[in-house]
Design a protein around this motif. Structure first.
Motif, PDB file in Angstrom:
ATOM      1  N   ASN A   1      88.869 115.995  26.978  1.00 28.76           N
ATOM      2  CA  ASN A   1      88.130 115.471  25.816  1.00 28.76           C
ATOM      3  C   ASN A   1      88.167 114.194  25.487  1.00 28.76           C
ATOM      4  O   ASN A   1      89.286 113.868  24.674  1.00 28.76           O
ATOM      5  CB  ASN A   1      88.295 116.623  24.478  1.00 28.76           C
ATOM      6  CG  ASN A   1      87.493 116.279  23.519  1.00 28.76           C
ATOM      7  OD1 ASN A   1      86.903 115.025  23.276  1.00 28.76           O
ATOM      8  ND2 ASN A   1      87.364 117.294  22.517  1.00 28.76           N
ATOM      9  N   THR A   2      87.653 113.287  26.013  1.00 33.40           N
ATOM     10  CA  THR A   2      87.958 111.839  25.846  1.00 33.40           C
ATOM     11  C   THR A   2      87.655 111.319  24.504  1.00 33.40           C
ATOM     12  O   THR A   2      88.420 110.406  24.024  1.00 33.40           O
ATOM     13  CB  THR A   2      87.110 111.205  26.894  1.00 33.40           C
ATOM     14  OG1 THR A   2      87.034 111.710  28.290  1.00 33.40           O
ATOM     15  CG2 THR A   2      87.755 109.823  27.345  1.00 33.40           C
ATOM     16  N   PRO A   3      86.546 111.766  23.729  1.00 28.77           N
ATOM     17  CA  PRO A   3      86.686 111.522  22.481  1.00 28.77           C
ATOM     18  C   PRO A   3      87.957 111.883  21.664  1.00 28.77           C
ATOM     19  O   PRO A   3      88.298 110.788  20.982  1.00 28.77           O
ATOM     20  CB  PRO A   3      85.406 112.004  21.669  1.00 28.77           C
ATOM     21  CG  PRO A   3      84.580 112.247  23.109  1.00 28.77           C
ATOM     22  CD  PRO A   3      85.484 112.487  24.105  1.00 28.77           C
ATOM     23  N   ALA A   4      88.561 112.877  21.856  1.00 30.31           N
ATOM     24  CA  ALA A   4      89.786 113.246  21.309  1.00 30.31           C
ATOM     25  C   ALA A   4      90.886 112.438  21.445  1.00 30.31           C
ATOM     26  O   ALA A   4      91.724 112.142  20.902  1.00 30.31           O
ATOM     27  CB  ALA A   4      90.006 114.663  21.528  1.00 30.31           C
ATOM     28  N   ARG A   5      90.865 112.128  23.067  1.00 36.23           N
ATOM     29  CA  ARG A   5      92.144 111.426  23.591  1.00 36.23           C
ATOM     30  C   ARG A   5      91.994 109.806  22.757  1.00 36.23           C
ATOM     31  O   ARG A   5      92.790 109.382  22.506  1.00 36.23           O
ATOM     32  CB  ARG A   5      91.830 111.053  24.962  1.00 36.23           C
ATOM     33  CG  ARG A   5      92.102 112.298  25.880  1.00 36.23           C
ATOM     34  CD  ARG A   5      93.220 112.811  25.947  1.00 36.23           C
ATOM     35  NE  ARG A   5      93.841 113.890  26.737  1.00 36.23           N
ATOM     36  CZ  ARG A   5      94.870 114.268  26.937  1.00 36.23           C
ATOM     37  NH1 ARG A   5      95.908 113.690  26.176  1.00 36.23           N
ATOM     38  NH2 ARG A   5      95.207 115.683  27.722  1.00 36.23           N
TER      39      ARG A   5
ATOM     40  N   GLU B   1      82.140 103.222  23.991  1.00 41.06           N
ATOM     41  CA  GLU B   1      80.999 104.111  24.140  1.00 41.06           C
ATOM     42  C   GLU B   1      81.125 104.980  25.430  1.00 41.06           C
ATOM     43  O   GLU B   1      80.630 106.069  25.416  1.00 41.06           O
ATOM     44  CB  GLU B   1      79.725 103.043  24.482  1.00 41.06           C
ATOM     45  CG  GLU B   1      79.260 102.345  23.469  1.00 41.06           C
ATOM     46  CD  GLU B   1      77.827 102.157  23.306  1.00 41.06           C
ATOM     47  OE1 GLU B   1      77.336 102.072  24.434  1.00 41.06           O
ATOM     48  OE2 GLU B   1      77.408 101.912  22.245  1.00 41.06           O
ATOM     49  N   ASP B   2      81.907 104.324  26.570  1.00 38.98           N
ATOM     50  CA  ASP B   2      82.089 105.261  27.697  1.00 38.98           C
ATOM     51  C   ASP B   2      83.071 106.624  27.254  1.00 38.98           C
ATOM     52  O   ASP B   2      82.771 107.436  27.977  1.00 38.98           O
ATOM     53  CB  ASP B   2      82.918 104.477  28.659  1.00 38.98           C
ATOM     54  CG  ASP B   2      82.107 103.473  29.304  1.00 38.98           C
ATOM     55  OD1 ASP B   2      81.037 103.542  29.400  1.00 38.98           O
ATOM     56  OD2 ASP B   2      82.701 101.935  29.629  1.00 38.98           O
ATOM     57  N   THR B   3      83.706 106.507  26.296  1.00 37.84           N
ATOM     58  CA  THR B   3      84.614 107.524  25.933  1.00 37.84           C
ATOM     59  C   THR B   3      83.837 108.885  25.717  1.00 37.84           C
ATOM     60  O   THR B   3      84.405 110.188  25.913  1.00 37.84           O
ATOM     61  CB  THR B   3      85.576 107.623  24.833  1.00 37.84           C
ATOM     62  OG1 THR B   3      84.990 107.198  23.693  1.00 37.84           O
ATOM     63  CG2 THR B   3      86.477 106.199  25.137  1.00 37.84           C
ATOM     64  N   HIS B   4      82.686 108.907  24.922  1.00 39.84           N
ATOM     65  CA  HIS B   4      82.067 110.127  24.693  1.00 39.84           C
ATOM     66  C   HIS B   4      80.597 110.186  25.585  1.00 39.84           C
ATOM     67  O   HIS B   4      79.978 111.361  25.215  1.00 39.84           O
ATOM     68  CB  HIS B   4      81.352 110.144  23.251  1.00 39.84           C
ATOM     69  CG  HIS B   4      80.830 108.952  22.773  1.00 39.84           C
ATOM     70  ND1 HIS B   4      79.428 108.770  22.857  1.00 39.84           N
ATOM     71  CD2 HIS B   4      81.152 107.924  22.130  1.00 39.84           C
ATOM     72  CE1 HIS B   4      79.097 107.618  22.380  1.00 39.84           C
ATOM     73  NE2 HIS B   4      80.329 106.879  21.935  1.00 39.84           N
ATOM     74  N   ILE B   5      80.464 109.453  26.516  1.00 44.47           N
ATOM     75  CA  ILE B   5      79.441 109.592  27.728  1.00 44.47           C
ATOM     76  C   ILE B   5      79.370 111.406  28.129  1.00 44.47           C
ATOM     77  O   ILE B   5      78.262 111.671  28.102  1.00 44.47           O
ATOM     78  CB  ILE B   5      79.124 108.308  28.618  1.00 44.47           C
ATOM     79  CG1 ILE B   5      77.971 108.105  28.782  1.00 44.47           C
ATOM     80  CG2 ILE B   5      80.201 108.711  29.580  1.00 44.47           C
ATOM     81  CD1 ILE B   5      77.762 106.788  29.521  1.00 44.47           C
ATOM     82  N   LEU B   6      80.536 111.430  28.691  1.00 46.25           N
ATOM     83  CA  LEU B   6      80.363 112.883  29.413  1.00 46.25           C
ATOM     84  C   LEU B   6      80.217 113.945  28.516  1.00 46.25           C
ATOM     85  O   LEU B   6      79.417 115.132  28.788  1.00 46.25           O
ATOM     86  CB  LEU B   6      81.568 113.052  30.069  1.00 46.25           C
ATOM     87  CG  LEU B   6      81.630 111.860  31.471  1.00 46.25           C
ATOM     88  CD1 LEU B   6      82.772 112.129  32.313  1.00 46.25           C
ATOM     89  CD2 LEU B   6      80.334 111.947  32.221  1.00 46.25           C
ATOM     90  N   SER B   7      80.956 113.823  27.252  1.00 44.34           N
ATOM     91  CA  SER B   7      80.995 114.988  26.335  1.00 44.34           C
ATOM     92  C   SER B   7      79.495 115.139  25.967  1.00 44.34           C
ATOM     93  O   SER B   7      79.130 116.001  25.476  1.00 44.34           O
ATOM     94  CB  SER B   7      81.933 114.869  25.272  1.00 44.34           C
ATOM     95  OG  SER B   7      81.986 113.678  24.714  1.00 44.34           O
TER      96      SER B   7
ATOM     97  N   LEU C   1      89.363 105.632  32.892  1.00 47.99           N
ATOM     98  CA  LEU C   1      89.559 105.103  31.506  1.00 47.99           C
ATOM     99  C   LEU C   1      90.357 105.970  30.856  1.00 47.99           C
ATOM    100  O   LEU C   1      91.365 105.681  30.129  1.00 47.99           O
ATOM    101  CB  LEU C   1      88.226 105.082  30.908  1.00 47.99           C
ATOM    102  CG  LEU C   1      88.027 104.369  29.390  1.00 47.99           C
ATOM    103  CD1 LEU C   1      88.617 103.200  29.397  1.00 47.99           C
ATOM    104  CD2 LEU C   1      86.574 104.685  28.888  1.00 47.99           C
ATOM    105  N   GLU C   2      89.970 107.544  30.796  1.00 46.04           N
ATOM    106  CA  GLU C   2      90.820 108.288  30.141  1.00 46.04           C
ATOM    107  C   GLU C   2      92.325 108.330  30.358  1.00 46.04           C
ATOM    108  O   GLU C   2      93.086 108.432  29.596  1.00 46.04           O
ATOM    109  CB  GLU C   2      90.365 109.800  30.179  1.00 46.04           C
ATOM    110  CG  GLU C   2      90.980 110.944  29.268  1.00 46.04           C
ATOM    111  CD  GLU C   2      90.711 112.113  29.502  1.00 46.04           C
ATOM    112  OE1 GLU C   2      89.730 112.802  29.191  1.00 46.04           O
ATOM    113  OE2 GLU C   2      91.351 112.727  30.479  1.00 46.04           O
ATOM    114  N   CYS C   3      92.589 108.472  31.464  1.00 45.79           N
ATOM    115  CA  CYS C   3      93.999 108.306  31.879  1.00 45.79           C
ATOM    116  C   CYS C   3      94.705 107.089  31.587  1.00 45.79           C
ATOM    117  O   CYS C   3      96.052 107.022  31.092  1.00 45.79           O
ATOM    118  CB  CYS C   3      93.931 108.367  33.556  1.00 45.79           C
ATOM    119  SG  CYS C   3      95.470 109.084  34.284  1.00 45.79           S
TER     120      CYS C   3
END
Ligand code: ADP
Ligand code: GN1
Ligand code: MG
Length: 368
Positions: free
Chosen positions: A164-168, A199-205, A314-316
């Protein structure tokens, strides 16, 4: 108690046969403590075993985790047999302890598990040949397609909000605010990089919420060294490290493999001029993964593969940076700035993918 004594205690509680002749640390995973045990068994010679101390700082519910692994490997075993494969080599086999449980809790409270060692196969830390990378892609794709009809609702969530990238991002923001190790001042450039990519952090969710990307049973940790390549046939025979098998996005499995395997340097390379995302390897992996998934990916998923690569990278990087700010309590590190070095390679890869964005999209479009 010292490590040797604990190891002796643990070993005595598993149902191994033969005489133990060797026990040593093994592999290069960042999470669990892995040991290779060697047993001498009459008429059979040396039999290797994998013994792991599960990381309960990372996996808070090790008993549930082992339930997942037993169920998933049983399911895979049946499919492998149906397909005429060799279940001993193509999936993990859990060894039970003397009371019939798939784990042993030692006198210090740590949880351990054991697997048959898959011989004559290697988990590579870097891509040595195009063919091996292609085979790893086929194997991870096939893993997902074999689990396509696995009852996802029976899986425990072993790490909540794992991808969950936004949570990360939120946890990262908290780590910056708290700055418990007073490291924030040294990593301003990296922090700015994260803020310029919010912006990229929530694109997939967002795409998942809108129903553009479906949830599937995925591996969620598709590093090259989590697939064993047969030393003779060079086929990707066995996907290992099943701790994070949970519902997730197919493109995240793709992306995690790209950030590790298609990089031109090691995950902790200090010389960033050596780090790029290799488009030839990206294309090879794209072909293998789509083929391995066996027509299960939708056009929307295929189109979003470059996004999976960028967001997972990015998340990693955010996770490595967060761990650095929090005092290196999650990933194993060998020196004080290890997580920072890892973070920098990930951010360099993200920037490089941005430069090569059109090429990446052209490559995947060929497969729609
Ligand atoms: P981590 O979660 O720490 O990455 P892994 O489960 O991936 O731990 O194991 C670490 C390494 O041990 C792997 O990269 C692989 O080289 C080796 N390994 C794990 N299980 C087996 C197995 N059953 N047979 C052969 N090698 C294995
Ligand atoms: C960890 O366990 P290992 O070393 O295969 C991590 C992954 C990261 C990876 C970075 C459970 O993978 O999520 O992408 O390190 N696994 C867990 O190298 O957090
Ligand atoms: Mg691993």
């Amino acid at each position: 108690m010292n490590n040797k004594k604990i190891l002796q205690e643990v070993i005595s509680h598993f149902d191994f046969v033969g005489e133990i002749i060797n026990a040593c640390p093994y592999g290069s995973g960042h999470i669990n403590d892995t040991y290779l045990l060697e047993y001498k068994i009459k008429h059979m010679g040396i039999v290797p075993i994998i013994l792991q101390r599960m990381n309960t700082n990372v996996f808070k519910q090790p008993i549930q985790l082992m339930e997942n692994i037993l169920n998933v490997t049983d399911f895979l075993r049946k499919k492998i047999i149906q397909n005429g494969g060799d279940p001993e080599r193509e999936t993990l086999t859990v060894i039970l302890n003397k009371s019939g449980k798939p784990y042993y809790q030692d006198s210090e409270g740590n949880y351990w598990r054991a697997y048959h060692f898959i011989t004559c196969a290697t988990g590579y830390d870097e891509v040595k040949s195009d063919e091996d990378f292609y085979q790893s892609a086929l194997a991870f794709g096939r893993f997902q397609s074999l689990l396509a009809d696995y009852p996802a609702n029976t899986l425990h969530e072993t790490i909540p909000d794992f991808h969950n990238t936004p949570a990360r991002f939120h946890i990262f923001e908290e780590a910056v605010k708290k700055d418990i190790c007073q490291r924030v001042q040294d990593v301003q450039k990296e922090i700015e990089f994260v803020y310029s990519h919010v912006e990229d952090t929530h694109i997939l969710s967002d795409m998942q919420k809108k129903g553009i990307l479906p949830l599937r049973v995925t591996h969620n940790d598709t590093k090259l060294n989590n697939v064993l390549i047969d030393d003779k046939t060079h086929q990707g025979i066995c996907v290992i490290d099943l701790d994070t098998v949970m519902p997730g996005l197919a493109i995240n499995d793709f992306g995690d493999s790209i950030r590790f395997g298609a990089s031109t340097g090691a995950e902790d390379e200090k010389d960033l001029s050596k780090i790029e995302c290799d488009m030839h390897l990206f294309e090879i992996y794209t072909k293998g993964f789509i083929k391995g998934c066996n027509k299960q990916l939708t056009d929307a998923e295929i189109k979003a593969l470059p996004l999976g690569a960028k967001v997972m990278t990015l998340e990693c990087g955010i996770r490595f940076l967060t761990d650095y700010l929090q005092g290196d309590t999650y990933f194993k590190t060998k020196y004080p700035t290890h997580n920072l070095d890892r973070c920098r390679t990930q951010f360099k890869l993200v920037s490089d993918m941005e430069k090569k964005w059109d090429i990446m999209n052209d490559i995947v479009k060929k497969h729609i």
